[in-house]
Motif scaffolding. Structure first.
Motif, PDB file in Angstrom:
ATOM      1  N   ALA A  59      -7.715   3.319  -2.182  1.00 37.59           N
ATOM      2  CA  ALA A  59      -7.452   2.438  -3.331  1.00 37.59           C
ATOM      3  C   ALA A  59      -6.160   1.654  -3.122  1.00 37.59           C
ATOM      4  N   ALA A  60      -5.137   2.297  -2.577  1.00 36.97           N
ATOM      5  CA  ALA A  60      -3.868   1.613  -2.321  1.00 36.97           C
ATOM      6  C   ALA A  60      -4.059   0.493  -1.304  1.00 36.97           C
ATOM      7  N   ALA A  71       0.839  -1.205   0.000  1.00 38.08           N
ATOM      8  CA  ALA A  71       0.000   0.000   0.000  1.00 38.08           C
ATOM      9  C   ALA A  71       0.871   1.251   0.000  1.00 38.08           C
ATOM     10  N   ASP A  72       1.933   1.254   0.787  1.00 39.09           N
ATOM     11  CA  ASP A  72       2.849   2.404   0.798  1.00 39.09           C
ATOM     12  C   ASP A  72       3.495   2.605  -0.565  1.00 39.09           C
ATOM     13  N   ALA A  73       3.893   1.498  -1.209  1.00 38.75           N
ATOM     14  CA  ALA A  73       4.509   1.597  -2.541  1.00 38.75           C
ATOM     15  C   ALA A  73       3.512   2.150  -3.557  1.00 38.75           C
ATOM     16  N   ALA A 114      -3.719  -3.550  -2.156  1.00 40.53           N
ATOM     17  CA  ALA A 114      -2.708  -4.314  -1.422  1.00 40.53           C
ATOM     18  C   ALA A 114      -3.337  -5.461  -0.637  1.00 40.53           C
ATOM     19  N   GLU A 115      -4.419  -5.183   0.079  1.00 40.85           N
ATOM     20  CA  GLU A 115      -5.088  -6.223   0.862  1.00 40.85           C
ATOM     21  C   GLU A 115      -5.687  -7.299  -0.043  1.00 40.85           C
ATOM     22  N   ALA A 116      -6.286  -6.881  -1.161  1.00 38.60           N
ATOM     23  CA  ALA A 116      -6.830  -7.856  -2.104  1.00 38.60           C
ATOM     24  C   ALA A 116      -5.706  -8.715  -2.674  1.00 38.60           C
ATOM     25  N   GLY A 117      -4.574  -8.102  -2.953  1.00 36.41           N
ATOM     26  CA  GLY A 117      -3.433  -8.843  -3.468  1.00 36.41           C
ATOM     27  C   GLY A 117      -2.945  -9.897  -2.494  1.00 36.41           C
TER      28      GLY A 117
END
Length: 190
Positions: free
Chosen positions: A142-143, A130-132, A147-150
């Protein structure tokens, strides 16, 4: 003792995995791991903070790979696609370690403390991703969602990869992300 032989870390990991498999994580001591590897406890602690870290030591490198993959994605890449490409890169790195991954996962599944540590590692991956994404200009929500979905897709694909005979882990990651996209687009939902 062969403490001056090369690859002490690898020998310690192999010894720990063998002992965890034979005796269980809880019943295995650092002294037994070091002895099985032909090393000293002091050498063990040069490489690992505790016996738990034998199972998690590569997490930092994997997280760096995930973050650098997102950072290196073309600017036009959608956030979820950047995350998907990052997990494909991680899957390619894990591809050759299937049996080790299977053993590791069985050890973790059998111990609540290790399951908790695995969840912390995965949460760290999500936070770093998410930070990236935020550094790429992706909005906070959205980030975090991408990230969590990934991480969720990775977890499911990882379990499927270990449980099935499918040899191509990166392909399984791609297929799993495609399923997520189809699901969120409403296709195939019954």
């Amino acid at each position: 003792m062969g403490r001056w032989e090369p690859n002490a870390r690898g020998r310690l990991v192999q010894a720990a995995m063998e002992l965890y498999g034979e005796r269980g994580y809880e019943q295995t001591t650092v002294a037994e791991i070091a002895s099985r590897a032909g090393l000293t406890e002091r050498t063990f602690f040069r490489h690992f903070a505790d016996k738990r870290e034998v199972l998690f030591w590569g997490g930092g490198e994997l997280q760096e790979l995930l973050v650098s993959s997102v950072a290196d994605a073309p600017d036009s890449t959608a956030p979820i696609d950047a995350v998907a490409a990052a997990f494909e890169a991680a899957a390619a790195q894990l591809q050759e370690r299937r049996e080790h991954s299977r053993q590791r996962q069985a050890i973790i599944a059998a111990n609540a403390e290790l399951r908790e540590r695995e969840l912390i590692k995965l949460e760290s991956f999500a936070s770093a991703l998410a930070d990236a994404l935020r550094l790429r200009g992706v909005a906070d929500t959205a980030a975090s969602l991408a990230a969590e979905a990934g991480v969720a897709v990775f977890k499911i694909a990882f379990v499927r990869w270990l449980a099935t005979g499918q040899p191509d882990f990166p392909q399984l990651i791609r297929e799993s992300f495609d399923e997520l996209k189809a699901l969120t687009a409403g296709a195939g939902v019954t």
